[in-house]
Design a protein around this motif. Sequence first.
Motif, PDB file in Angstrom:
ATOM      1  N   TYR A  45       0.848  -1.210   0.000  1.00 37.77           N
ATOM      2  CA  TYR A  45       0.000   0.000   0.000  1.00 37.77           C
ATOM      3  C   TYR A  45       0.874   1.247   0.000  1.00 37.77           C
ATOM      4  N   LEU A  46       1.894   1.271   0.875  1.00 40.93           N
ATOM      5  CA  LEU A  46       2.764   2.439   0.987  1.00 40.93           C
ATOM      6  C   LEU A  46       3.581   2.656  -0.287  1.00 40.93           C
ATOM      7  N   SER A  47       3.992   1.565  -0.906  1.00 42.84           N
ATOM      8  CA  SER A  47       4.734   1.653  -2.154  1.00 42.84           C
ATOM      9  C   SER A  47       3.888   2.317  -3.244  1.00 42.84           C
ATOM     10  N   ASN A  48       2.628   1.893  -3.349  1.00 44.41           N
ATOM     11  CA  ASN A  48       1.720   2.492  -4.321  1.00 44.41           C
ATOM     12  C   ASN A  48       1.364   3.927  -3.953  1.00 44.41           C
ATOM     13  N   PHE A  49       1.197   4.168  -2.675  1.00 43.78           N
ATOM     14  CA  PHE A  49       0.861   5.512  -2.197  1.00 43.78           C
ATOM     15  C   PHE A  49       1.972   6.501  -2.548  1.00 43.78           C
TER      16      PHE A  49
END
Length: 240
Positions: A45-49
């Motif tokens: 999620y953080l990578s995409n965010f």
Amino acid sequence: MINKEEILQNAKLWFKESIAKQHIKNTKKLSNIKKFQINPFLITYLSNFLEGNNEPISIAKALILPKVLGTSINTSFGTQIQKFTSNVLSSFASTTSGIDIEFIDQIDGEKKYCQLKSGPNTINKDDVETIAGHFKNIINLGKTNNLKLGFHNLIVGVIYGEKEELSSHYKRISKDYNYEVIVGEDFWHRLTGDKDFYSDLIKSIAEVAVEANFKNELNEIIIELSKSDYIQELSKELNS
């Protein structure tokens, strides 16, 4: 006479030697995937965010950036308070047990016995009782030595922050024990007599920041981390 320029120069040197160098040392260790406790529910999620994808380099950035821009440097700053006292404020150093510095308050002219803390959220519940205990012992010692000390002579000085940012633990020191907590600009004004000293101190340390361009090295560390088997496999699985 307080040598304000000497304090500013010592603060700059302290930050460079004790904070910046340690920060770089800690950052270099982050090329090793074992330095991270990875939450598999959050990392993608953080990578995409952050980058809009789950490529290895994006996952590596999502792991490294919170550490180097948050926890690592904040932890170093908080744990270096004793070095700050001895290296930057050595002319105010106290020989009294439980006290970091002693000085004449440049606002009210009273002698202050001060415990130094780094920021507005850097003590816990147990620290409150410890601080109050130290201060009570000093008042009792003063009575024994015919030295008249009141609550107003014993303070907690917080190096940075605003009064409204103080945690509930700091507020208890004032509310429950009647000892004053002086923070940020007010603390430095009382110590030096210069209302602008706090902003001058921030500017002085900012000069170290100008010298702290670690961008290229940080990119290399991110690339190295992205090559780890864990990140490569995770990215491949998510993008297959």
